[in-house]
Design a protein around this motif. Structure first.
Motif, mmCIF file in Angstrom:
data_model
loop_
_atom_site.group_PDB
_atom_site.id
_atom_site.type_symbol
_atom_site.label_atom_id
_atom_site.label_comp_id
_atom_site.label_asym_id
_atom_site.label_seq_id
_atom_site.Cartn_x
_atom_site.Cartn_y
_atom_site.Cartn_z
ATOM 1 N N GLN A 482 0.827 -1.209 0.000
ATOM 2 C CA GLN A 482 0.000 0.000 0.000
ATOM 3 C C GLN A 482 0.862 1.262 0.000
ATOM 4 O O GLN A 482 0.547 2.231 -0.701
ATOM 5 C CB GLN A 482 -0.921 -0.003 1.217
ATOM 6 C CG GLN A 482 -2.090 -0.969 1.098
ATOM 7 C CD GLN A 482 -3.079 -0.810 2.222
ATOM 8 O OE1 GLN A 482 -2.707 -0.838 3.392
ATOM 9 N NE2 GLN A 482 -4.342 -0.643 1.897
ATOM 10 N N ILE A 483 1.925 1.253 0.779
ATOM 11 C CA ILE A 483 2.813 2.425 0.798
ATOM 12 C C ILE A 483 3.435 2.636 -0.574
ATOM 13 O O ILE A 483 3.490 3.764 -1.083
ATOM 14 C CB ILE A 483 3.893 2.257 1.877
ATOM 15 C CG1 ILE A 483 3.269 2.273 3.274
ATOM 16 C CG2 ILE A 483 4.952 3.360 1.765
ATOM 17 C CD1 ILE A 483 4.236 1.960 4.392
ATOM 18 N N LYS A 484 3.902 1.559 -1.190
ATOM 19 C CA LYS A 484 4.522 1.693 -2.508
ATOM 20 C C LYS A 484 3.512 2.192 -3.545
ATOM 21 O O LYS A 484 3.853 2.990 -4.428
ATOM 22 C CB LYS A 484 5.110 0.363 -2.949
ATOM 23 C CG LYS A 484 6.359 -0.035 -2.181
ATOM 24 C CD LYS A 484 7.036 -1.264 -2.784
ATOM 25 C CE LYS A 484 8.366 -1.548 -2.094
ATOM 26 N NZ LYS A 484 9.106 -2.659 -2.736
ATOM 27 N N THR A 485 2.279 1.727 -3.448
ATOM 28 C CA THR A 485 1.255 2.143 -4.400
ATOM 29 C C THR A 485 0.908 3.616 -4.249
ATOM 30 O O THR A 485 0.664 4.309 -5.237
ATOM 31 C CB THR A 485 -0.007 1.280 -4.220
ATOM 32 O OG1 THR A 485 0.327 -0.106 -4.393
ATOM 33 C CG2 THR A 485 -1.087 1.657 -5.227
ATOM 34 N N ARG A 489 1.810 9.648 -4.853
ATOM 35 C CA ARG A 489 0.682 10.564 -4.785
ATOM 36 C C ARG A 489 0.616 11.251 -3.419
ATOM 37 O O ARG A 489 0.301 12.438 -3.322
ATOM 38 C CB ARG A 489 -0.623 9.805 -5.047
ATOM 39 C CG ARG A 489 -1.868 10.694 -5.097
ATOM 40 C CD ARG A 489 -1.692 11.814 -6.094
ATOM 41 N NE ARG A 489 -2.915 12.567 -6.308
ATOM 42 C CZ ARG A 489 -2.954 13.824 -6.712
ATOM 43 N NH1 ARG A 489 -1.805 14.480 -6.920
ATOM 44 N NH2 ARG A 489 -4.097 14.438 -6.918
ATOM 45 N N ALA A 490 0.933 10.524 -2.361
ATOM 46 C CA ALA A 490 0.853 11.097 -1.019
ATOM 47 C C ALA A 490 1.789 12.277 -0.843
ATOM 48 O O ALA A 490 1.475 13.225 -0.111
ATOM 49 C CB ALA A 490 1.167 10.022 0.017
ATOM 50 N N PHE A 576 -4.949 11.242 -11.129
ATOM 51 C CA PHE A 576 -4.834 10.212 -10.093
ATOM 52 C C PHE A 576 -6.210 9.906 -9.497
ATOM 53 O O PHE A 576 -7.011 10.820 -9.262
ATOM 54 C CB PHE A 576 -3.898 10.676 -8.981
ATOM 55 C CG PHE A 576 -2.441 10.439 -9.272
ATOM 56 C CD1 PHE A 576 -1.888 9.180 -9.114
ATOM 57 C CD2 PHE A 576 -1.631 11.475 -9.711
ATOM 58 C CE1 PHE A 576 -0.544 8.963 -9.368
ATOM 59 C CE2 PHE A 576 -0.284 11.260 -9.975
ATOM 60 C CZ PHE A 576 0.255 9.998 -9.811
ATOM 61 N N PRO A 577 -6.491 8.636 -9.224
ATOM 62 C CA PRO A 577 -7.786 8.293 -8.624
ATOM 63 C C PRO A 577 -7.875 8.628 -7.147
ATOM 64 O O PRO A 577 -8.924 8.421 -6.530
ATOM 65 C CB PRO A 577 -7.869 6.781 -8.855
ATOM 66 C CG PRO A 577 -6.457 6.320 -8.915
ATOM 67 C CD PRO A 577 -5.690 7.440 -9.552
ATOM 68 N N TYR A 578 -6.789 9.120 -6.543
ATOM 69 C CA TYR A 578 -6.781 9.463 -5.125
ATOM 70 C C TYR A 578 -6.167 10.842 -4.968
ATOM 71 O O TYR A 578 -5.262 11.228 -5.715
ATOM 72 C CB TYR A 578 -5.976 8.441 -4.314
ATOM 73 C CG TYR A 578 -6.457 7.025 -4.470
ATOM 74 C CD1 TYR A 578 -7.430 6.505 -3.637
ATOM 75 C CD2 TYR A 578 -5.939 6.207 -5.478
ATOM 76 C CE1 TYR A 578 -7.879 5.205 -3.791
ATOM 77 C CE2 TYR A 578 -6.381 4.912 -5.644
ATOM 78 C CZ TYR A 578 -7.358 4.409 -4.800
ATOM 79 O OH TYR A 578 -7.807 3.124 -4.959
ATOM 80 N N GLN A 581 -4.295 13.748 0.065
ATOM 81 C CA GLN A 581 -4.728 13.494 1.432
ATOM 82 C C GLN A 581 -5.152 12.039 1.626
ATOM 83 O O GLN A 581 -4.828 11.417 2.642
ATOM 84 C CB GLN A 581 -5.886 14.432 1.798
ATOM 85 C CG GLN A 581 -5.529 15.895 1.827
ATOM 86 C CD GLN A 581 -5.370 16.484 0.418
ATOM 87 O OE1 GLN A 581 -6.077 16.091 -0.515
ATOM 88 N NE2 GLN A 581 -4.432 17.416 0.278
ATOM 89 N N GLN A 582 -5.873 11.493 0.660
ATOM 90 C CA GLN A 582 -6.265 10.085 0.759
ATOM 91 C C GLN A 582 -5.034 9.172 0.782
ATOM 92 O O GLN A 582 -4.942 8.259 1.599
ATOM 93 C CB GLN A 582 -7.162 9.710 -0.423
ATOM 94 C CG GLN A 582 -8.571 10.254 -0.348
ATOM 95 C CD GLN A 582 -9.364 9.869 -1.574
ATOM 96 O OE1 GLN A 582 -8.984 10.194 -2.704
ATOM 97 N NE2 GLN A 582 -10.469 9.179 -1.370
ATOM 98 N N SER A 583 -4.114 9.424 -0.117
ATOM 99 C CA SER A 583 -2.923 8.575 -0.187
ATOM 100 C C SER A 583 -2.061 8.722 1.056
ATOM 101 O O SER A 583 -1.484 7.750 1.546
ATOM 102 C CB SER A 583 -2.115 8.903 -1.449
ATOM 103 O OG SER A 583 -2.791 8.462 -2.614
ATOM 104 N N ALA A 584 -1.958 9.946 1.583
ATOM 105 C CA ALA A 584 -1.179 10.150 2.810
ATOM 106 C C ALA A 584 -1.811 9.401 3.977
ATOM 107 O O ALA A 584 -1.111 8.820 4.814
ATOM 108 C CB ALA A 584 -1.070 11.645 3.125
#
Length: 714
Positions: A482-485, A489-490, A576-578, A581-584
């Motif tokens: 999940q972190i790599k994905t 973006r985060a 990006f689909p996120y 803030q969502q990715s962070a």
């Protein structure tokens, strides 16, 4: 001196270059270690004025510049850091201005590199073999390899060696099986751990003297790992002399295992009648089985798997790690372990041999960020999954988590290429969403675990503890995926991150505004509800798209939030689909999960003479082993420190009237990050009691932690 200065659309003009006097006094020839690490000018005194002012220990290493050229000599890194330098040697000055200087960011960014922090015993003068692949020119880490100490104590040492094959097998289940179950369950009840009590010489030039030489490549490979674990009666297991002796014995066992593997893989006629060799059967193995339910002919495969992890975690050699796993794969395919559908008393051993080979091959690809050498869903791989008596789904989840993580690792590489060329971005956005959905679905499976058995499980005969450990490892891998994905973006709203990773400042200079838009500091991290703790991470809310405007929206944003500057977004960001803030949020939750699960992994529980669990003579718990997934520790540290970096910037960019609001919003998060990083450091420190290559990981994370939290709080 005259330079030619090119002008846009016209010929070069000439201009005089002003001669500037940079320093009133020339720099000193040798700066102290703390000043070198913080990139501040040193006065050269002992102690220097900077260290006196900051109350830190001032220490120097001899300069290697100037003087006559000397012939290169082999050297090896020190097995431990001197206590007097431990906490200050690699610390960046905590007064670093986060808005202007990349000091802390440089310490954090290297944690995401392949092989980050690994100490290389085979290449002592080389940092990471992959250093500089994914960062800009200023990618050097403040950590440097140390040479072998000039004076070494010659006291007698104790090394964990064993006197029989059954003792080695019992120790395998005590120390290795919990984390790396390559063999079927224990063939008998657990008995006392019986390492030999034979003091050995600590002379640097003396050859290891083995009281007992293991008989198979598998028992030799197991002995290589066991020798790294401090002897229960060693009063100073972290002393340089003890570490060096353990290193010497472990490497001797590993070399003997490799020699025996080569001998057993040789064809009898290859040297005399090469034409007939390939058509002949391989020579039969003439020795007793180490495990009664494991065929002798697959012990070679299993030995190579252990040696693959040994090369990574002890020697720090990614190339040899992948090579040993590749050897195991070739032998496993030759023995048709990938399509073994029999159902006899040996079938469980063959299944574990195949799927652990598959696991190790993918692990080599993950840690080196290289494409896998096999097709992860090859239809020819028909061997059923092994089985834990206490958890029928445990093996399936482990293999799925490995597939998810290797796919996320490949996604990072492909995303870097797409961003560099500004092509196929729509496809990469779709892959990000698919990866996140896949990861989430497998995570849901890890949260369902059958109840432990009602009857006593002496020595983990039903593998209850092992199954739970494997589930935790699977969850760690999924969180790392999940972190790599999400990590790009985060952190894609940090200019130095964007410049470092894809140099979009140059590629899109025409689209980047010269005046940076402004907004409230609390929005830099998401919105007002970011003041969550670990127990309430769901307070993160998805930020509306208007919060991170494209350059064309800058004037409107400036009118709405006239207080604190934030950072521009690039044209690709809207796809990006996120949101950032969502990715962070996902990165934060995943990083904290990794830190807790590493802390919860079981410690080895060998039995002493009176039937109680052993610990080290120092009172420390015994080190966990087989940390082939230690790269997940670095991903977790990277995510937590980057989120800390964002929080720190939010405070520094806030106005005086907003400072209290930002501090109230970020303090709970910072405290969670501090505790999470302390758990990570504790986990790496436990591993590094046995595995030297992980010393570098511990020092990298600890150095960044000290910089962030020593005297600066958000």
């Amino acid at each position: 001196m005259v330079d030619a200065v090119p002008t846009e659309g016209g010929p070069a003009l000439t201009a005089s270059r002003p001669v500037r006097k940079k320093f009133a006094q020339p720099p000193v020839k040798l700066a102290c270690l703390p000043c070198r690490a913080s990139r501040t000018r040193c006065g050269g005194q002992d102690p220097c004025s900077n260290c006196v002012a900051k109350g830190r220990k001032c220490s120097y290493l001899p300069s290697k510049r100037g003087g006559p050229r000397k012939k290169k000599q082999k050297s090896s890194c020190s097995p431990e850091r001197e206590a007097s330098q431990g906490e200050t040697q690699y610390m960046v000055d905590s007064s670093t201005d986060f808005g202007d200087s990349p000091g802390l960011f440089n310490q954090i960014d290297v944690l995401s590199l392949p092989g980050a922090g690994l100490r290389h015993l085979d290449y002592p003068h080389v940092g990471s073999l992959f250093q500089g692949f994914y960062v800009g020119e200023d990618s050097s880490s403040p950590l440097q390899m140390e040479s072998m100490p000039s004076t070494i104590s010659t006291r007698s040492c104790l090394v964990r060696t064993y006197g029989t094959e059954s003792d080695i097998l019992n120790a395998y289940y005590d120390f290795i099986h919990l984390y790396f179950p390559i063999l079927p369950p224990r063939p008998s009840r657990q008995f006392e751990d019986r390492p030999l009590h034979c003091p050995v010489s600590s002379e640097p030039t003396s050859e290891p003297v083995m009281m007992y030489k293991p008989r198979s490549p598998l028992s030799l490979a197991i002995s290589a790992v066991l020798a790294l674990i401090p002897h229960p009666e060693d009063p100073e297991p972290s002393a340089s002399v003890s570490v060096l002796v353990r290193r010497s014995y472990a490497h001797s066992f590993a070399q003997l295992a490799n020699s025996m593997i080569e001998a057993e893989c040789d064809l009898e006629l290859s040297s005399t009648y090469p034409g007939q060799a390939l058509s002949s059967m391989r020579p039969s193995v003439n020795r007793d089985r180490l495990h009664p339910s494991t065929p002798e002919d697959i012990e070679t495969v299993l030995a190579l798997l252990i040696l693959s992890v040994y090369e990574y975690t002890q020697r720090g050699n990614l190339l040899k790690m992948r090579y040993r796993a590749g050897q195991a794969l070739a032998l496993a395919l030759e023995k048709n372990l990938h399509s073994c559908n029999d159902n006899d008393h040996m079938s469980e051993a063959r299944r574990r041999a195949w799927w652990m080979t598959y696991y190790c091959v993918l692990q080599g690809s993950i840690v080196s960020t290289t494409p896998p050498t096999i097709v992860i869903n090859d239809p020819q791989f028909t061997t059923p999954y092994p089985n834990f008596d206490s958890d029928a789904e445990g093996w399936s989840i482990l293999i799925q988590s490995q597939q998810v993580l290797v796919s996320a690792t490949q996604y990072i590489s492909d995303l870097n290429k797409s961003l560099a060329t500004q092509s196929d971005l729509h496809y990469m956005f779709e892959r990000m969403q698919q990866l996140d959905s896949w990861t989430t679905s497998v995570i849901a499976q890890t949260d369902v675990l059958s109840a432990p058995p009602a009857e006593p499980d002496f020595g983990d005969r039903r593998e209850t503890t092992t199954a739970r450990s494997i589930r935790a490892i699977s969850r760690i891998k999924l969180s790392s995926a999940q972190i790599k994905t999400h990590r790009f973006r985060a952190f894609s709203d940090i200019p130095i991150f964007i410049k470092r990773h894809c140099d979009l400042s140059a590629a899109n200079s025409a689209n980047i505004p010269t005046e940076v838009p402004v907004k409230r500091a609390s929005r830099v991290l998401g919105n007002q509800s970011i003041s969550c703790t670990c127990s309430n991470l769901d307070q993160f809310q998805r930020a509306p798209s208007s919060e991170y405007p494209t350059p064309s929206d800058s004037s409107t944003s400036s009118d709405i939030h006239p207080y604190v500057p934030t950072w521009p977004q690039y044209p690709f960001a809207s796809g990006f689909p996120y949101s950032p803030q969502q990715s962070a949020k996902i990165c934060l939750r995943s990083a904290l999960t990794i830190s807790r699960l590493f802390e919860a992994l079981p410690y080895p529980q060998p039995l002493s003479e009176n039937g109680t669990a052993r610990i080290l003579a120092t009172g420390q718990p015994l080190p966990r082993t087989m940390p082939s997934f230690s790269c997940c520790l670095m991903q977790s540290s990277y995510a937590m420190l980057m989120i800390f970096y964002k929080a720190r910037v939010a405070k520094q960019l806030s106005s005086d009237s907003e400072n209290e609001l930002v501090r109230h919003a970020t303090d709970p998060i910072v405290e969670e990050l501090r505790l999470g990083l302390e758990r990570i450091i504790a986990a790496i420190s436990n591993y590094s009691l046995a595995f030297e290559a992980l010393d570098g990981m511990r020092d990298e994370v600890h150095g960044a932690y000290q910089t962030a939290f020593s005297s600066t709080n958000v």
